[in-house]
Every structure is written in structure tokens, then in C-alpha cells.
Design a protein around this motif. Structure first.
Motif, PDB file in Angstrom:
ATOM      1  N   LEU A 197       6.462   3.745  -4.070  1.00  0.00           N
ATOM      2  CA  LEU A 197       7.006   5.007  -3.583  1.00  0.00           C
ATOM      3  C   LEU A 197       8.337   4.719  -2.909  1.00  0.00           C
ATOM      4  O   LEU A 197       8.468   3.767  -2.150  1.00  0.00           O
ATOM      5  CB  LEU A 197       6.035   5.660  -2.603  1.00  0.00           C
ATOM      6  CG  LEU A 197       4.659   5.995  -3.163  1.00  0.00           C
ATOM      7  CD1 LEU A 197       3.843   6.740  -2.125  1.00  0.00           C
ATOM      8  CD2 LEU A 197       4.757   6.802  -4.428  1.00  0.00           C
ATOM      9  N   GLY A 198       9.339   5.501  -3.215  1.00  0.00           N
ATOM     10  CA  GLY A 198      10.667   5.297  -2.666  1.00  0.00           C
ATOM     11  C   GLY A 198      11.557   4.420  -3.535  1.00  0.00           C
ATOM     12  O   GLY A 198      12.724   4.217  -3.218  1.00  0.00           O
ATOM     13  N   SER A 199      11.015   3.883  -4.642  1.00  0.00           N
ATOM     14  CA  SER A 199      11.816   3.060  -5.547  1.00  0.00           C
ATOM     15  C   SER A 199      12.915   3.891  -6.186  1.00  0.00           C
ATOM     16  O   SER A 199      12.749   5.083  -6.432  1.00  0.00           O
ATOM     17  CB  SER A 199      10.964   2.477  -6.671  1.00  0.00           C
ATOM     18  OG  SER A 199       9.975   1.647  -6.197  1.00  0.00           O
ATOM     19  N   THR A 200      14.010   3.243  -6.481  1.00  0.00           N
ATOM     20  CA  THR A 200      15.101   3.897  -7.186  1.00  0.00           C
ATOM     21  C   THR A 200      14.921   3.637  -8.677  1.00  0.00           C
ATOM     22  O   THR A 200      14.716   2.496  -9.090  1.00  0.00           O
ATOM     23  CB  THR A 200      16.459   3.343  -6.724  1.00  0.00           C
ATOM     24  OG1 THR A 200      16.524   3.423  -5.301  1.00  0.00           O
ATOM     25  CG2 THR A 200      17.595   4.125  -7.323  1.00  0.00           C
ATOM     26  N   VAL A 201      14.975   4.702  -9.472  1.00  0.00           N
ATOM     27  CA  VAL A 201      14.779   4.589 -10.913  1.00  0.00           C
ATOM     28  C   VAL A 201      15.847   5.380 -11.652  1.00  0.00           C
ATOM     29  O   VAL A 201      16.541   6.204 -11.073  1.00  0.00           O
ATOM     30  CB  VAL A 201      13.375   5.094 -11.333  1.00  0.00           C
ATOM     31  CG1 VAL A 201      12.281   4.216 -10.773  1.00  0.00           C
ATOM     32  CG2 VAL A 201      13.156   6.539 -10.939  1.00  0.00           C
ATOM     33  N   ARG A 202      15.926   5.101 -12.938  1.00  0.00           N
ATOM     34  CA  ARG A 202      16.834   5.815 -13.841  1.00  0.00           C
ATOM     35  C   ARG A 202      15.980   6.351 -14.977  1.00  0.00           C
ATOM     36  O   ARG A 202      15.063   5.669 -15.442  1.00  0.00           O
ATOM     37  CB  ARG A 202      17.862   4.826 -14.373  1.00  0.00           C
ATOM     38  CG  ARG A 202      18.826   5.374 -15.370  1.00  0.00           C
ATOM     39  CD  ARG A 202      19.843   4.343 -15.803  1.00  0.00           C
ATOM     40  NE  ARG A 202      20.523   3.861 -14.611  1.00  0.00           N
ATOM     41  CZ  ARG A 202      20.937   2.614 -14.439  1.00  0.00           C
ATOM     42  NH1 ARG A 202      20.769   1.718 -15.361  1.00  0.00           N
ATOM     43  NH2 ARG A 202      21.546   2.247 -13.330  1.00  0.00           N
ATOM     44  N   VAL A 203      16.272   7.553 -15.428  1.00  0.00           N
ATOM     45  CA  VAL A 203      15.560   8.127 -16.568  1.00  0.00           C
ATOM     46  C   VAL A 203      16.296   7.681 -17.821  1.00  0.00           C
ATOM     47  O   VAL A 203      17.464   7.997 -18.002  1.00  0.00           O
ATOM     48  CB  VAL A 203      15.510   9.670 -16.477  1.00  0.00           C
ATOM     49  CG1 VAL A 203      14.803  10.250 -17.694  1.00  0.00           C
ATOM     50  CG2 VAL A 203      14.815  10.103 -15.200  1.00  0.00           C
ATOM     51  N   LYS A 204      15.595   6.902 -18.672  1.00  0.00           N
ATOM     52  CA  LYS A 204      16.248   6.352 -19.858  1.00  0.00           C
ATOM     53  C   LYS A 204      16.010   7.182 -21.109  1.00  0.00           C
ATOM     54  O   LYS A 204      16.537   6.882 -22.152  1.00  0.00           O
ATOM     55  CB  LYS A 204      15.817   4.906 -20.077  1.00  0.00           C
ATOM     56  CG  LYS A 204      14.346   4.703 -20.308  1.00  0.00           C
ATOM     57  CD  LYS A 204      14.003   3.241 -20.446  1.00  0.00           C
ATOM     58  CE  LYS A 204      12.511   3.058 -20.641  1.00  0.00           C
ATOM     59  NZ  LYS A 204      12.162   1.674 -20.773  1.00  0.00           N
TER      60      LYS A 204
END
Length: 142
Positions: A77-84
């Protein structure tokens, strides 16, 4: 509905007659017998434990058990992600709000409290180099 008896550690599936689309074909492990239901833990690690009536669960078929079950590591929770996947700019960053069969994400920064539920396979974890970010911020101030 026949009553089935299971022990802790047995591998089961939910009867296809009663299962929802998101749980179809997934193998669960019996955690414990509660007063009426069984507590089941998904072997693939996606989602939380669930309770199922003994008449709705059956032993896992051998063909399902023969396939390797790959445990999915949930995003923190709180991780930074990118939608690929989808038509989203790859430079747009999101933060993980919750895990499940779908992951709830919100746009990093302020986006009027909107969030999206996206499949886990669409996401890619992004690591941010804090030292480089701090240096970039100092260069912008000058």
C-alpha cells in the motif's frame, strides 16, 4: 446441497454452480472450520480469505492441482506504480490504495479523490530515486 467435510490444509474449489466469475478455477486451502462455514485462503495469494458454506465447496480436481499455482506478491500500500495497459500516458504515476483481485489506484497528486480499480497485470512498480529527485528539485529552485 450436500454437506462436505474438510480438514485444515485441504485444497478445494468453490462449486462452479455457486462461484462468481472472478473465483472460477481458483484453488483455495481450508484454514479452519467455523461455526457454520469454512474459512478459505486463496493459494495464488490474490485477495483476502473468504467464508464458504460446506455445500458450496468441493475437493480441487487433479487437473487443477497438476498446474503450478504461482503466488502473486501484492503491491505494498502506498507503492508508486505505472499503468502499462490502456490509453494512459506512461509518465503518469499512481499510488496503490488497496490490493485484491483488482488493485485500487489513485493518480499521484490531487485528482479530486478519484480512483480506479485495475487488473494487477496492467500495473508496473516504479522505483523513485529520492536522491535524484531532491537534486532535481534543488536545480529547479535556482
Amino acid at each position: 446441497m450436500s454437506e462436505n467435510e474438510f480438514q485444515s490444509g485441504d485444497q478445494v474449489i468453490i462449486d462452479p454452480e455457486y462461484v462468481t466469475k472472478s473465483l472460477r478455477g481458483r484453488v483455495f486451502e481450508v484454514v479452519r472450520r467455523m461455526k457454520v462455514n469454512y474459512e478459505l485462503r486463496p493459494l495464488d495469494g490474490v485477495g483476502r480469505n473468504l467464508a464458504a458454506h460446506p455445500g458450496e465447496i468441493v475437493p480441487a480436481p487433479k487437473e487443477l492441482l497438476a498446474k503450478p499455482i504461482v503466488a502473486v506478491t501484492p503491491f505494498e500500500l502506498g507503492s508508486t506504480v505505472r499503468v502499462k495497459a490502456a490509453n494512459i500516458d506512461p509518465s503518469t504515476l499512481f499510488v496503490v490504495l488497496s490490493n485484491g483481485s483488482k488493485v485500487k489506484v489513485a493518480k499521484l497528486g490531487n485528482d479530486e479523490s478519484r480512483y480506479w480499480n485495475v487488473p494487477r497485470t496492467w500495473l508496473e512498480k516504479v522505483t523513485i530515486d529520492l536522491v535524484a529527485a531532491a537534486a532535481s528539485a534543488q536545480a529547479a529552485e535556482v
